[in-house]
Each structure stands twice: as structure tokens, then as C-alpha cells.
Design a protein around this motif. Structure first.
Motif, PDB file in Angstrom:
ATOM      1  N   UNK A  47       0.832  -1.201   0.000  1.00 35.46           N
ATOM      2  CA  UNK A  47       0.000   0.000   0.000  1.00 35.46           C
ATOM      3  C   UNK A  47       0.868   1.252   0.000  1.00 35.46           C
ATOM      4  N   UNK A  48       0.396   2.276  -0.685  1.00 41.02           N
ATOM      5  CA  UNK A  48       1.148   3.530  -0.756  1.00 41.02           C
ATOM      6  C   UNK A  48       0.251   4.682  -0.330  1.00 41.02           C
ATOM      7  N   UNK A  49       0.879   5.781   0.057  1.00 44.30           N
ATOM      8  CA  UNK A  49       0.133   6.985   0.405  1.00 44.30           C
ATOM      9  C   UNK A  49      -0.281   7.707  -0.873  1.00 44.30           C
ATOM     10  N   UNK A  50      -1.568   7.940  -0.998  1.00 40.53           N
ATOM     11  CA  UNK A  50      -2.081   8.658  -2.158  1.00 40.53           C
ATOM     12  C   UNK A  50      -2.254  10.136  -1.801  1.00 40.53           C
ATOM     13  N   UNK A  51      -2.159  11.013  -2.779  1.00 40.86           N
ATOM     14  CA  UNK A  51      -2.469  12.418  -2.508  1.00 40.86           C
ATOM     15  C   UNK A  51      -3.964  12.590  -2.260  1.00 40.86           C
ATOM     16  N   UNK A  52      -4.334  13.655  -1.592  1.00 39.26           N
ATOM     17  CA  UNK A  52      -5.747  13.943  -1.391  1.00 39.26           C
ATOM     18  C   UNK A  52      -6.459  14.053  -2.735  1.00 39.26           C
ATOM     19  N   UNK A  53      -7.707  13.608  -2.735  1.00 32.84           N
ATOM     20  CA  UNK A  53      -8.572  13.652  -3.915  1.00 32.84           C
ATOM     21  C   UNK A  53      -8.083  12.755  -5.057  1.00 32.84           C
ATOM     22  N   UNK A 146     -12.672   9.447   0.377  1.00 34.23           N
ATOM     23  CA  UNK A 146     -13.481   8.245   0.189  1.00 34.23           C
ATOM     24  C   UNK A 146     -14.519   8.455  -0.903  1.00 34.23           C
ATOM     25  N   UNK A 147     -15.154   9.605  -0.902  1.00 32.01           N
ATOM     26  CA  UNK A 147     -16.174   9.913  -1.911  1.00 32.01           C
ATOM     27  C   UNK A 147     -15.569  10.002  -3.305  1.00 32.01           C
ATOM     28  N   UNK A 152     -15.558   7.420  -8.629  1.00 33.82           N
ATOM     29  CA  UNK A 152     -14.774   6.989  -9.800  1.00 33.82           C
ATOM     30  C   UNK A 152     -15.126   5.579 -10.245  1.00 33.82           C
ATOM     31  N   UNK A 153     -15.834   4.832  -9.420  1.00 32.11           N
ATOM     32  CA  UNK A 153     -16.051   3.402  -9.667  1.00 32.11           C
ATOM     33  C   UNK A 153     -16.799   3.120 -10.970  1.00 32.11           C
TER      34      UNK A 153
END
Length: 559
Positions: A47-53, A146-147, A152-153
């Protein structure tokens, strides 16, 4: 491969603390790109840290961009002027090359976006789960993140239908099983999330979840419609598997040698387990915890005791800044989705001020393999996953002054270390006060050895998924639920399941060679501190950097 020079064979023995600016600059650019484009995975280590949004993007244009970026990064890396490099620079180079080649492995060799229908379940529900499992407050930003993934799904699944030009039926069946009952599961998640989030988000959550459910059910119907004409073959083949060993895992063994080592280690584990059971046959069997609260309280005591044991016996340094590895009751918003990933949060490079968390369930005698072991004695899992295993090793690595070694991960070293510390602490006497824990350790050893056979035979096309399930159930023995979950993961992640056993073998060999080569200068705590600080690096490279032994390195560049 023919153009790669064995520049590192002439490097002096001393390890340089000076970082190579051009190499580090390219690595920084690569990981800024990779952390955005890296697929979600069931593997908690990766797992990696994603940027916000952030949101996943696997459109046709994005996949072509990934292919082009792979070529560009590979070209730029190999054009670097390597004259005057230290051995440490060369190790960093090989780590970065491995990370770049993993992109090629995923998109051009395994062809995951084109062959694996479950890939798009992982990039939708799985990507959402990666955020959800993080032990963070549900503030505005976390809820917005999360939203963003939820919204995007539908597009990700639409892209998946376009991309899946050669889908494998076994992978489609895995996807269909993961999608079974998905509507009811996601409705439970939505309701539970509304207990945690601001009311300002509730309408948006309702709409996003409804759109997600509709698109997932549509994808489920699409897979069922296409399933009869899908191909049954999914094995990657020997040539590709050898490519993985030489260019990504940097494991200096052939598939045949790996199979031999796995079988030898299985026999060893089975023998030791038998002996331990005979020793314990007249002892009253240990009881499982009576409640989840009792289990969590015992974990807190055991984690502290393990840390003290490590320090008292001078096994490895335990830094004062290192936070704890704790158990928590699985929250209601997470329960319906634990099938899609590991139920833990090891924190990250930028969250080292937080405790790592493993979410646990009510103790019960009918639990699957690993949860049942926890219900009996949590220490084997604390050691592998927490202290001094994954969380400990990752946290130490995230403090490495070398950014490449902070961000590169390799299952062979990460899982090899996690597996190694189990038996190492058994030999040190940690479990002498509760001898039934030794039986758990030996059962873990049996499973990790058997994973070798399952991994390679699935990859070479000699096992079907059903064969792997039967093999694990008969020989561990593993419950059917755990065997299915394991076989699914091994089938479309070739090379990962060997990492436990082969990484441990490499590490024990490295330890033995260090003691012999350094003699009276050898210190076990210093050795372990080096391994933990550099624990993301393939063990063959650590052996070369620490001891100057080059025999394993040569094999990666033979024509």
C-alpha cells in the motif's frame, strides 16, 4: 539486458553515505508518478500513500501512458553515468530498476488490465478499502477522499469492459465471487459510515453508493455473459517467471531450485511440528479467548513483553520513537469488506506518529486459519505483522536517510524478515512459557513452505486454482475458506507466495555468512539493525552491500 554493464563488480567494499543526486532525482520523479498510478492491491505491504482527492484511472489512454512512462524511466535509468558509483549507489540503482521493471511486469507481461477481471474489483472496492482501513478520523478531507474513489467506480468499471480483451475465466470467477452479495455489503458500509461522518456528506454518500452498487452489479452481469467464451489458461509460464526472479525479485535461484527448497523446508516444519505436538500431548490444551476484549488486552501485554524481550536479549534496537502495534475490534463500516484486503494499517512514511492497527474479530473455535491462531495465542501474529515484523521493519525503513530505500518495497525481503523473526524468537525462547505457541509457529512454517509449490505450479500452468486449494487443504491442513483466498491471490500474483520461504532462506544464509566472515566482530543486534533499516531491499543486495559477496549479483546479468 545485454547492454547492462557489470559496473558494480569493481566497486570498493566500503558503503558510502553520500547519495547520488541524479539517481535520487530520477527515483523521486518515478515514485511521485508511481504512487498515483500504482494499482490497489490486496497485499498490505505494498500500500502507498495517495495524494488527497486521488482516484484510480485505467482508461485506455492512461494504460498507454503507463507503458510510455515505463519506457522513459527505463531508458533514463540506464543512461545514467555510473562511473565513480559506490556500492550503495549500485544497490539503489538495482532497487529502482526493480521498481521500474515491476511496471513492465504488471502491464506488458502479466497484462493484468487486459486479462484479469478481478483487477477492476480491486481498483474499485479495493481502492476504497485501502482508504477505509486507515485508522484516521472521518474529517472532511478523509470523507472527501473516500467519496472521490466511490464516484470513480462507474468509470473504472466501464474502462475495464473496454480493456479486457483477453480475460481469463478463472480470474473472472474470482471477481464474481468477490461481487457476490455486494449490494447488501455496501449498504451496510454506507449506513455505518453515516454514523462516523458529518451529516453534510450523507446525501452525497447515499448517491455515490447507489451509483457504485448499480455499476458493480452491471459489471457482474457483464462477466456472467462473457464467461462462457473466456479462456481457461492463466499461467504466466516459465520464461516470464524467470524474468520476474532475475529482474524484479532479484532472487538468485531457478524455479526448480526454489521448488526443492520449499519441499525441504516443508519436511523440516512437519517434523518439528510433530515433535512439538508429542511433547505437548499430555498438557491441557490452551483455551481460546472468551471475548474480544480479553484478546485485545492480552495483545497489549504481549506486544510490550516482546519489545522488552528484544531489548533485554540485545536482539535488535527498539527505538523510543517507535509507536505500538495494537489490536482493535473491527468497526462496522469495515466488516463487510474485509474479504477484499488485509485488516490492518501499518501507517506510512508520514504517519509514524500513529500506532499500527490490526482489526480483529470475536474469538471462536470455528474461525479460519490465522484468526484462529490469534484466538489461541496472538504472539505469532504480533511478531510477523507487528513487532519485530512488518510494522517494525517498515517503520525503521521509513526512517532510512536514503529515499529510495524508504519507498522501494520487495516481498522477498519484507515477508522473508517477517517469517524469519518467527522462528528466530522461538529459538531464543520467547515461547517457552506458552509451549503451544510453538505448534502455531510450526504450522505457519508448513503453510509458507507449501506456498512455494502452489505459487510456482500455478504460474507454470501445472496447477489449476482447484488443485492449489486441494493441495493446501490436505497438506497444511488449511480450512477451505483460507485455502481459496490463498489460491486466488497466488494465481494472479505470481512470485509473491514464494517470498516468505525464499526470503527467510536467503536471510538465514546471509546471517550465517556474516558470522563466518566477520568472526569476532560480528554482532547480532548490529546485523538485525542493518537488516531492519534496509529491510525493503532485496536480500541478495544486502548481502553484497554488507559483506562484499558478489556471486548472487552476477546471476542477474548473465546473457
Amino acid at each position: 539486458m545485454k547492454k547492462i554493464l557489470l559496473f558494480f563488480l569493481m566497486i570498493p567494499v566500503l558503503i558510502s553515505a553520500q547519495l547520488n543526486d541524479k539517481l535520487q532525482s530520477l527515483a523521486k520523479e518515478f515514485w511521485q508518478w508511481r504512487f498515483i498510478t500504482q494499482p490497489a492491491t490486496m497485499d498490505d505491504i505494498n500500500r502507498v500513500e495517495r495524494p488527497d482527492n486521488w482516484k484510480p484511472d485505467f482508461s485506455d489512454q492512461s494504460l498507454e501512458s503507463i507503458k510510455n512512462h515505463y519506457k522513459d524511466f527505463s531508458t533514463h535509468l540506464n543512461k545514467l553515468n555510473k562511473s565513480g558509483w559506490s556500492r550503495a549507489d549500485s544497490v539503489d540503482f538495482l532497487c529502482l530498476r526493480s521498481a521500474i521493471e515491476r511496471v513492465n511486469w504488471e502491464i506488458n507481461i502479466l497484462k493484468i488490465p487486459y486479462r484479469n477481471p478481478d483487477f477492476y474489483v480491486q481498483q474499485t472496492i479495493g481502492a476504497f478499502y485501502e482508504l477505509l482501513v486507515m485508522d484516521l478520523p472521518f474529517d472532511n478531507q478523509h470523507t472527501a477522499n473516500l467519496l472521490t474513489v466511490l464516484k470513480s467506480i462507474p468509470q473504472t468499471l466501464a474502462d475495464g469492459k473496454e480493456n479486457l480483451i483477453e480475460p481469463a475465466a478463472p480470474f473472472a470467477n474470482i471477481a464474481l465471487e468477490n461481487l457476490n452479495g455486494i449490494k447488501s455489503k455496501l449498504l451496510l458500509v454506507n449506513n455505518a459510515l453515516k454514523e462516523k461522518t458529518s451529516k453534510n456528506f450523507h446525501n452525497e454518500l447515499d448517491f455515490a453508493f447507489q451509483q457504485t452498487i448499480t455499476s458493480l452489479e452491471d459489471y457482474q452481469n457483464w462477466l456472467n455473459e462473457k464467461l462462457p467464451v473466456m479462456k481457461s489458461n492463466f499461467g504466466v509460464g516459465k520464461e516470464a517467471y524467470v524474468y520476474f526472479l532475475k529482474n524484479i525479485a532479484l532472487i538468485p535461484y531457478t524455479p526448480e531450485e526454489i521448488l526443492k527448497y520449499g519441499r525441504m523446508e516443508f519436511n523440516r516444519a512437519a517434523s518439528f511440528e510433530l515433535i512439538e505436538k508429542l511433547k505437548n500431548k499430555n498438557r491441557p490444551r490452551q483455551k481460546i479467548f472468551s471475548s474480544i476484549e480479553e484478546e485485545i488486552a492480552q495483545v497489549e501485554k504481549d506486544e510490550i513483553a516482546i519489545r522488552d524481550f528484544l531489548v533485554k536479549n540485545e536482539i535488535v534496537s527498539v527505538p523510543e520513537w517507535l509507536r505500538h502495534y495494537e489490536f482493535k475490534k473491527t468497526p462496522e463500516y469495515l466488516k463487510p469488506l474485509t474479504f477484499i484486503g488485509e485488516s490492518d494499517d501499518f501507517t506510512s512514511e508520514n504517519r509514524l506518529n500513529q500506532n499500527a492497527v490490526r482489526y480483529t474479530v470475536q474469538p471462536d473455535s470455528n474461525l479460519p486459519f490465522f484468526p484462529l491462531s490469534i484466538a489461541k495465542d496472538p504472539r505469532p501474529i504480533i511478531i510477523h505483522e507487528g513487532i519485530p515484523g512488518h510494522f517494525f521493519q517498515l517503520a525503521r525503513s521509513w526512517k532510512n536517510s536514503d529515499p529510495i530505500r524508504r519507498r522501494f518495497v520487495d516481498s522477498g525481503s519484507n515477508e522473508g524478515i517477517g517469517f524469519y523473526v518467527e522462528e528466530m524468537l522461538l529459538q531464543y525462547g520467547l515461547f517457552d512459557d506458552r509451549p503451544f505457541a510453538k505448534e502455531i509457529i510450526y504450522s505457519f512454517m508448513r503453510l509458507r513452505a507449501l506456498r512455494v509449490e502452489a505459487d510456482i505450479q500455478l504460474a507454470l500452468g501445472n496447477f489449476t486454482i482447484e488443485d492449489a486449494v486441494d493441495y493446501l487443504m490436505q497438506n497444511v491442513p488449511l480450512d477451505k475458506e483460507s485455502a481459496l483466498e490463498s489460491a486466488y491471490f497466488y494465481a494472479y500474483n505470481p512470485g509473491q507466495a514464494i517470498s516468505y520461504q525464499i526470503g527467510k532462506i536467503q536471510l538465514t544464509e546471509f546471517l550465517s555468512e556474516s558470522k563466518i566472515k566477520l568472526g569476532a566482530k560480528f554482532n547480532l543486534k548490529d546485523f538485525h539493525d542493518y537488516v531492519m533499516m534496509n529491510g525493503n531491499v532485496p536480500i541478495s543486495l544486502l548481502r553484497w552491500e554488507y559483506l562484499g559477496l558478489r556471486s548472487e549479483i552476477n546471476q542477474f546479468f548473465e546473457n
